[in-house]
Design a protein around this motif. Structure first.
Motif, PDB file in Angstrom:
ATOM      1  N   ARG A 108       0.797  -1.223   0.000  1.00  8.52           N
ATOM      2  CA  ARG A 108       0.000   0.000   0.000  1.00  8.52           C
ATOM      3  C   ARG A 108       0.833   1.277   0.000  1.00  8.52           C
ATOM      4  O   ARG A 108       0.297   2.363   0.229  1.00  8.52           O
ATOM      5  N   CYS A 109       2.119   1.157  -0.259  1.00  7.70           N
ATOM      6  CA  CYS A 109       2.959   2.357  -0.355  1.00  7.70           C
ATOM      7  C   CYS A 109       2.513   3.211  -1.534  1.00  7.70           C
ATOM      8  O   CYS A 109       2.123   2.693  -2.586  1.00  7.70           O
ATOM      9  N   GLN A 110       2.614   4.513  -1.385  1.00  5.40           N
ATOM     10  CA  GLN A 110       2.223   5.426  -2.450  1.00  5.40           C
ATOM     11  C   GLN A 110       3.190   5.376  -3.623  1.00  5.40           C
ATOM     12  O   GLN A 110       2.867   5.799  -4.725  1.00  5.40           O
ATOM     13  N   GLN A 111       4.403   4.892  -3.390  1.00  5.07           N
ATOM     14  CA  GLN A 111       5.386   4.720  -4.454  1.00  5.07           C
ATOM     15  C   GLN A 111       6.214   3.481  -4.137  1.00  5.07           C
ATOM     16  O   GLN A 111       6.420   3.140  -2.978  1.00  5.07           O
ATOM     17  N   GLN A 112       6.672   2.813  -5.179  1.00  2.62           N
ATOM     18  CA  GLN A 112       7.432   1.579  -4.993  1.00  2.62           C
ATOM     19  C   GLN A 112       8.924   1.770  -5.259  1.00  2.62           C
ATOM     20  O   GLN A 112       9.720   0.876  -4.997  1.00  2.62           O
ATOM     21  N   THR A 113       9.279   2.908  -5.790  1.00  2.56           N
ATOM     22  CA  THR A 113      10.687   3.231  -6.022  1.00  2.56           C
ATOM     23  C   THR A 113      10.937   4.667  -5.580  1.00  2.56           C
ATOM     24  O   THR A 113      10.000   5.459  -5.426  1.00  2.56           O
ATOM     25  N   LEU A 114      12.204   4.990  -5.391  1.00  2.00           N
ATOM     26  CA  LEU A 114      12.585   6.341  -4.990  1.00  2.00           C
ATOM     27  C   LEU A 114      13.691   6.817  -5.917  1.00  2.00           C
ATOM     28  O   LEU A 114      14.729   6.166  -6.041  1.00  2.00           O
ATOM     29  N   SER A 115      13.455   7.934  -6.583  1.00  2.15           N
ATOM     30  CA  SER A 115      14.446   8.451  -7.526  1.00  2.15           C
ATOM     31  C   SER A 115      15.680   8.947  -6.785  1.00  2.15           C
ATOM     32  O   SER A 115      15.643   9.252  -5.586  1.00  2.15           O
ATOM     33  N   ALA A 116      16.782   9.046  -7.521  1.00  2.56           N
ATOM     34  CA  ALA A 116      18.025   9.553  -6.936  1.00  2.56           C
ATOM     35  C   ALA A 116      17.840  10.982  -6.437  1.00  2.56           C
ATOM     36  O   ALA A 116      18.402  11.375  -5.408  1.00  2.56           O
ATOM     37  N   ARG A 117      17.026  11.757  -7.152  1.00  4.07           N
ATOM     38  CA  ARG A 117      16.785  13.147  -6.747  1.00  4.07           C
ATOM     39  C   ARG A 117      16.074  13.207  -5.400  1.00  4.07           C
ATOM     40  O   ARG A 117      16.433  14.003  -4.521  1.00  4.07           O
ATOM     41  N   LYS A 118      15.069  12.349  -5.214  1.00  2.00           N
ATOM     42  CA  LYS A 118      14.330  12.345  -3.949  1.00  2.00           C
ATOM     43  C   LYS A 118      15.190  11.819  -2.802  1.00  2.00           C
ATOM     44  O   LYS A 118      15.112  12.313  -1.677  1.00  2.00           O
ATOM     45  N   MET A 119      16.020  10.812  -3.098  1.00  2.48           N
ATOM     46  CA  MET A 119      16.916  10.287  -2.069  1.00  2.48           C
ATOM     47  C   MET A 119      17.924  11.352  -1.656  1.00  2.48           C
ATOM     48  O   MET A 119      18.214  11.530  -0.464  1.00  2.48           O
ATOM     49  N   ASN A 120      18.436  12.070  -2.630  1.00  6.62           N
ATOM     50  CA  ASN A 120      19.381  13.144  -2.342  1.00  6.62           C
ATOM     51  C   ASN A 120      18.737  14.217  -1.469  1.00  6.62           C
ATOM     52  O   ASN A 120      19.373  14.770  -0.563  1.00  6.62           O
ATOM     53  N   ARG A 121      17.467  14.486  -1.723  1.00  8.26           N
ATOM     54  CA  ARG A 121      16.743  15.473  -0.927  1.00  8.26           C
ATOM     55  C   ARG A 121      16.609  15.000   0.529  1.00  8.26           C
ATOM     56  O   ARG A 121      16.795  15.785   1.464  1.00  8.26           O
ATOM     57  N   LEU A 122      16.310  13.716   0.729  1.00  3.26           N
ATOM     58  CA  LEU A 122      16.205  13.181   2.086  1.00  3.26           C
ATOM     59  C   LEU A 122      17.539  13.299   2.819  1.00  3.26           C
ATOM     60  O   LEU A 122      17.586  13.631   4.011  1.00  3.26           O
ATOM     61  N   GLU A 123      18.625  13.032   2.111  1.00  2.55           N
ATOM     62  CA  GLU A 123      19.952  13.125   2.730  1.00  2.55           C
ATOM     63  C   GLU A 123      20.278  14.566   3.114  1.00  2.55           C
ATOM     64  O   GLU A 123      20.899  14.816   4.154  1.00  2.55           O
ATOM     65  N   LYS A 124      19.847  15.521   2.292  1.00  3.64           N
ATOM     66  CA  LYS A 124      20.071  16.928   2.619  1.00  3.64           C
ATOM     67  C   LYS A 124      19.262  17.341   3.845  1.00  3.64           C
ATOM     68  O   LYS A 124      19.736  18.107   4.691  1.00  3.64           O
ATOM     69  N   VAL A 125      18.032  16.836   3.939  1.00  2.42           N
ATOM     70  CA  VAL A 125      17.196  17.128   5.110  1.00  2.42           C
ATOM     71  C   VAL A 125      17.848  16.572   6.375  1.00  2.42           C
ATOM     72  O   VAL A 125      17.901  17.237   7.415  1.00  2.42           O
ATOM     73  N   ALA A 126      18.364  15.339   6.278  1.00  2.00           N
ATOM     74  CA  ALA A 126      19.026  14.715   7.429  1.00  2.00           C
ATOM     75  C   ALA A 126      20.266  15.506   7.844  1.00  2.00           C
ATOM     76  O   ALA A 126      20.523  15.703   9.039  1.00  2.00           O
ATOM     77  N   LEU A 127      21.029  15.973   6.865  1.00  2.00           N
ATOM     78  CA  LEU A 127      22.242  16.739   7.161  1.00  2.00           C
ATOM     79  C   LEU A 127      21.901  18.052   7.855  1.00  2.00           C
ATOM     80  O   LEU A 127      22.548  18.438   8.841  1.00  2.00           O
ATOM     81  N   ALA A 128      20.875  18.745   7.357  1.00  2.00           N
ATOM     82  CA  ALA A 128      20.468  20.011   7.974  1.00  2.00           C
ATOM     83  C   ALA A 128      19.986  19.782   9.407  1.00  2.00           C
ATOM     84  O   ALA A 128      20.300  20.560  10.317  1.00  2.00           O
ATOM     85  N   ALA A 129      19.231  18.699   9.618  1.00  2.00           N
ATOM     86  CA  ALA A 129      18.737  18.386  10.963  1.00  2.00           C
ATOM     87  C   ALA A 129      19.883  18.006  11.889  1.00  2.00           C
ATOM     88  O   ALA A 129      19.877  18.345  13.083  1.00  2.00           O
ATOM     89  N   GLN A 130      20.874  17.309  11.354  1.00  2.00           N
ATOM     90  CA  GLN A 130      22.048  16.945  12.154  1.00  2.00           C
ATOM     91  C   GLN A 130      22.769  18.197  12.642  1.00  2.00           C
ATOM     92  O   GLN A 130      23.136  18.299  13.819  1.00  2.00           O
ATOM     93  N   LYS A 131      22.968  19.147  11.751  1.00  2.00           N
ATOM     94  CA  LYS A 131      23.669  20.373  12.126  1.00  2.00           C
ATOM     95  C   LYS A 131      22.862  21.177  13.145  1.00  2.00           C
ATOM     96  O   LYS A 131      23.409  21.688  14.123  1.00  2.00           O
TER      97      LYS A 131
END
Length: 234
Positions: A108-131
């Protein structure tokens, strides 16, 4: 005050230099002046208080250091939900000091794959939250895997649910369970087939309360509860 991550200098040896983006943030956004104090990390647990000596070029001198313990062995298994909701969950899970996010796919996931662009965005969010949270260790975000494959490869320990059959969560549930895997379902929950798979995997199911939670809210709740119980153990 956010911390700055120093690359290619694991011992934070003087003199210390930042990358161009951090230099810009330090001078143009935070408007730091010579003599200002800055918090740095080597991204491996070391925190350092440093002094800004020069601004052209930017040079910092380490004044003192301290060690931050690594995050608890907690893996939050997050389904692929709407991107903005995933970003919110990643931000909060980073602030709550989980060690890893394992992205998963379910029926029931809304998407079954994650693009490199979206993954990169998640990593940027994590980095900003870490700082922002002054965390000296990075959050690891793992590529999506199907729930069935995850159950074969890993032992899911805790599953957040609205089921009335869920058990009370206690410190005893965490004994000899390292690392700790916390799993929440997508919007709409797990299918009956997935529920059967979780039962066969002997997942420890807990009830997160009487109200319906969004996936990202459930992920934050189960992370908070687990972190608190880990804290009590130590």
């Amino acid at each position: 005050m956010p911390i700055f991550i120093v690359k290619n200098n694991p011992s934070l040896a003087n003199p210390i230099k930042l990358d161009k983006d951090d230099e810009h943030h330090l001078l143009r956004v935070m408007r730091m002046k010579p003599g200002s104090r800055v918090t740095l990390t080597d991204n491996q647990g070391t925190l350092a208080l440093a002094c800004l000596d020069h601004i052209s070029p930017v040079v910092l001198t380490r004044l003192s250091t301290s060690q931050q313990p690594p995050p608890p062995p907690l893996v939050v298994c997050l389904p692929l939900i709407e991107q903005r909701h995933m970003e919110w969950a990643v931000e909060k899970i980073t602030e709550l000091n989980a060690g890893t996010i394992q992205l998963i796919t379910t029926a029931r996931c809304q998407q079954q794959t994650l693009s490199a662009r979206k993954m990169n965005r998640l990593e940027k969010v994590a980095l900003a939250a870490q700082k922002q949270s002054e965390r000296a260790w990075p959050l690891q975000i793992l590529d999506p895997v199907p729930l069935k494959k995850l159950l074969v490869a890993k032992k899911i320990i805790v599953v957040g649910t609205l089921s009335k059959n869920g058990q009370p969560f206690s410190q005893e549930a965490l004994i000899d369970r390292q690392p700790i895997f916390c799993l929440v379902g997508p919007e709409g929950g797990f299918t009956s087939e997935e529920t059967n798979l979780l039962e066969k995997a002997k997942a420890f199911t807990i009830n997160l309360g009487p109200t319906v939670l969004r996936s990202e809210t459930a992920a934050m709740a189960i992370t908070s509860i687990t972190q608190f119980l880990i804290f009590l153990q130590h």
